[in-house]
Write an enzyme that holds these catalytic residues in place. Structure first.
Site, short mmCIF file in Angstrom:
data_model
loop_
_atom_site.label_atom_id
_atom_site.label_comp_id
_atom_site.label_asym_id
_atom_site.label_seq_id
_atom_site.Cartn_x
_atom_site.Cartn_y
_atom_site.Cartn_z
N GLY A 75 -35.14 -71.67 58.60
CA GLY A 75 -34.51 -72.96 58.48
C GLY A 75 -34.69 -73.90 59.81
CG ASN A 154 -23.43 -74.56 59.56
OD1 ASN A 154 -23.78 -75.99 59.62
ND2 ASN A 154 -23.14 -74.03 60.73
CD GLN A 182 -25.21 -71.98 55.54
OE1 GLN A 182 -24.55 -71.43 54.61
NE2 GLN A 182 -25.41 -71.33 56.50
CB ALA A 203 -35.65 -66.42 52.90
CG HIS A 204 -31.12 -65.56 57.19
ND1 HIS A 204 -29.98 -65.56 57.54
CD2 HIS A 204 -31.90 -66.70 57.45
CE1 HIS A 204 -29.75 -66.45 58.49
NE2 HIS A 204 -31.01 -66.97 58.54
CB THR A 240 -51.62 -64.23 59.31
OG1 THR A 240 -52.75 -64.34 59.96
CG2 THR A 240 -51.70 -63.40 58.18
CB CYS A 328 -26.45 -69.81 65.69
SG CYS A 328 -26.88 -70.08 64.12
N1 PLP Z 1 -29.51 -75.05 59.29
C1 PLP Z 1 -28.20 -74.68 58.85
C2 PLP Z 1 -27.18 -75.30 58.23
C3 PLP Z 1 -27.62 -73.22 59.00
O1 PLP Z 1 -26.63 -72.81 58.91
C4 PLP Z 1 -28.78 -72.35 59.73
C5 PLP Z 1 -28.47 -70.94 60.17
O2 PLP Z 1 -27.35 -70.50 60.41
C6 PLP Z 1 -30.03 -72.99 59.83
C7 PLP Z 1 -30.21 -74.26 59.49
C8 PLP Z 1 -30.97 -71.99 60.63
O3 PLP Z 1 -31.71 -71.50 59.81
P1 PLP Z 1 -32.50 -70.09 60.41
O4 PLP Z 1 -31.44 -69.21 60.56
O5 PLP Z 1 -33.26 -69.55 58.94
O6 PLP Z 1 -33.38 -70.22 61.26
#
Ligand code: PLP
Length: 391
Positions: A75, A154, A182, A203-204, A240, A328
């Protein structure tokens, strides 16, 4: 009670979802297939077939044309690709909602351009009147207006009025980027109906592997390459492809879409969340964003005077995993900028995020509530002995 008889409860899906078995199997399968999707021989063609099937499956999750899906490393990169493309297309001033993820806010700030925060109200919804007035007095010298508005936050799960914002941005001939990281997989997302010029997913957050995401773009957006090299992703992103990750992403997208097609499942999970919320409210806790539409899996709750990091640690000791503010930034222990932007004042340091997902059960939510009350009882006993029995 031993760890085995009382296993840990994971309620931090907004940080990362439990990997779906279909996704894990798809990752393993792609690793077995091997091959570089750019190779013309049989192994390369097999790898290419996996990538293109995943592109179709990921596109279906967000109702996007398959050809507009660009796979990225997550993301964060998808957000950066959108912002930097808009800047390359002539945006010189960036309007970023006050509750955007760091990957949007910090990419905007790192651009060196002027950045303005679009305010949110106390329920966590963006102020469309502000946006409309700001766009109405847009200075042509600032180029094409760029607006970033996430679909669901989030931390609070609050769903933003993206389609309404898109109308305003389109009328101003601007570029709307929607971070749907999210929202995807938790609510139905139709990137075209929303009016997004670019929209990112990861994806995660949907039960796929970490380190893979995607950006889709509409007809008004021109993407510029930020990663040079081979002509992968139709020349939009060199390097790749992460074939195993992408294959896992596709499988997770399909599984998430199928789950979403069973509304009873989604509603049932919201009911567990709401029952937990009601019990915490009985102890004086505040449900953040309760007045706004929210993701069905997310509960952001704050108890006055009960610091978020203390709650998270106490719950972890009790075997229940949740987070304080954005994942994060948890570990850094700082006041959530999202809750601060909502005007929660001191309460902003007391908000925890509890987020369930495809594998969560009602018992998980009950375990969370029981553990929270135990932690709260100890907290009040320490800080206000006379009130200890009240919890
Ligand atoms: N955007 C939002 C709203 C998120 O909650 C997150 C991850 O916590 C991200 C972007 C970032 O995504 P990624 O962890 O795949 O880089």
């Amino acid at each position: 009670m031993t760890a085995n008889s009382n296993p840990r409860v994971y309620l931090d899906y907004n940080a990362t979802a439990v990997v779906r078995p279909e996704a894990a199997a798809a990752v393993a399968h792609a690793l077995e297939v091997g091959g570089n999707p750019s190779s013309v021989h049989a192994a390369g063609r097999a790898a290419r077939a996996l990538v293109e099937q995943a592109r179709t499956d990921v596109a279906a999750l967000i109702a996007a044309p398959t050809s507009t899906i660009v796979f990225t490393s997550g993301g964060t990169e998808a957000n950066a690709l959108a912002l930097e493309s808009a800047i390359a297309a002539g945006s010189k001033r960036l309007l970023i909602s006050a509750i955007e993820h760091d990957s949007v806010r910090e990419t905007a700030q790192a651009s060196g351009l002027a950045v303005e925060a679009i305010p949110v109200d106390r329920s966590g919804r963006v102020d469309l009147t502000w946006l409309s007035e700001r766009l109405a007095r847009w200075d042509a010298a600032d180029g094409k207006p760029f607006v970033a508005l996430m679909l669901a936050n989030n931390e609070t799960g609050v769903i933003q009025p993206v389609a309404e914002a898109a109308e305003l941005v389109r009328a101003a001939d601007g570029w709307l980027h929607v971070d749907a990281v999210q929202a995807a997989g938790k609510i139905a997302v139709d990137s075209r109906a929303l009016g997004a010029d670019t929209l990112s997913i990861s994806a995660h957050k949907i039960g796929g592997p970490q380190g893979v995401g995607a950006l889709t773009f509409g007809p008004r957006a021109v993407l510029s390459r930020r990663q040079h090299g081979g002509g992968q992703e139709r020349g939009r992103r060199g390097g790749t492809e992460n074939v195993s990750g992408i294959n896992g992403f596709g499988a997770a997208a399909t599984a998430a879409r199928e789950t979403l097609e069973q509304p009873v499942d989604v509603e049932g999970k919201a009911a567990w969340r709401d029952a937990a919320a009601a019990r915490l409210k009985s102890a004086g806790a505040v449900v953040v964003g309760e007045a706004a539409p929210r993701l069905p899996n997310t509960l952001c709750v704050a108890a006055p005077g009960f610091a978020a990091d203390t709650q998270v640690m106490a719950l972890d000791l009790a075997g229940v995993m949740v987070s304080a503010g954005a994942a994060c930034s948890s570990g850094k222990v700082k006041v959530s900028p999202v809750l601060a932007a909502m005007g929660l004042g001191d309460l902003a340091g007391c908000g925890i995020r509890v987020s369930g997902g495809w594998k969560s059960t009602e018992a998980d939510w009950n375990r969370f509530v029981d553990a929270w009350f135990e932690a709260y009882r100890r907290h009040t006993a320490r800080h206000a002995p006379a009130a200890a029995g009240a919890a």
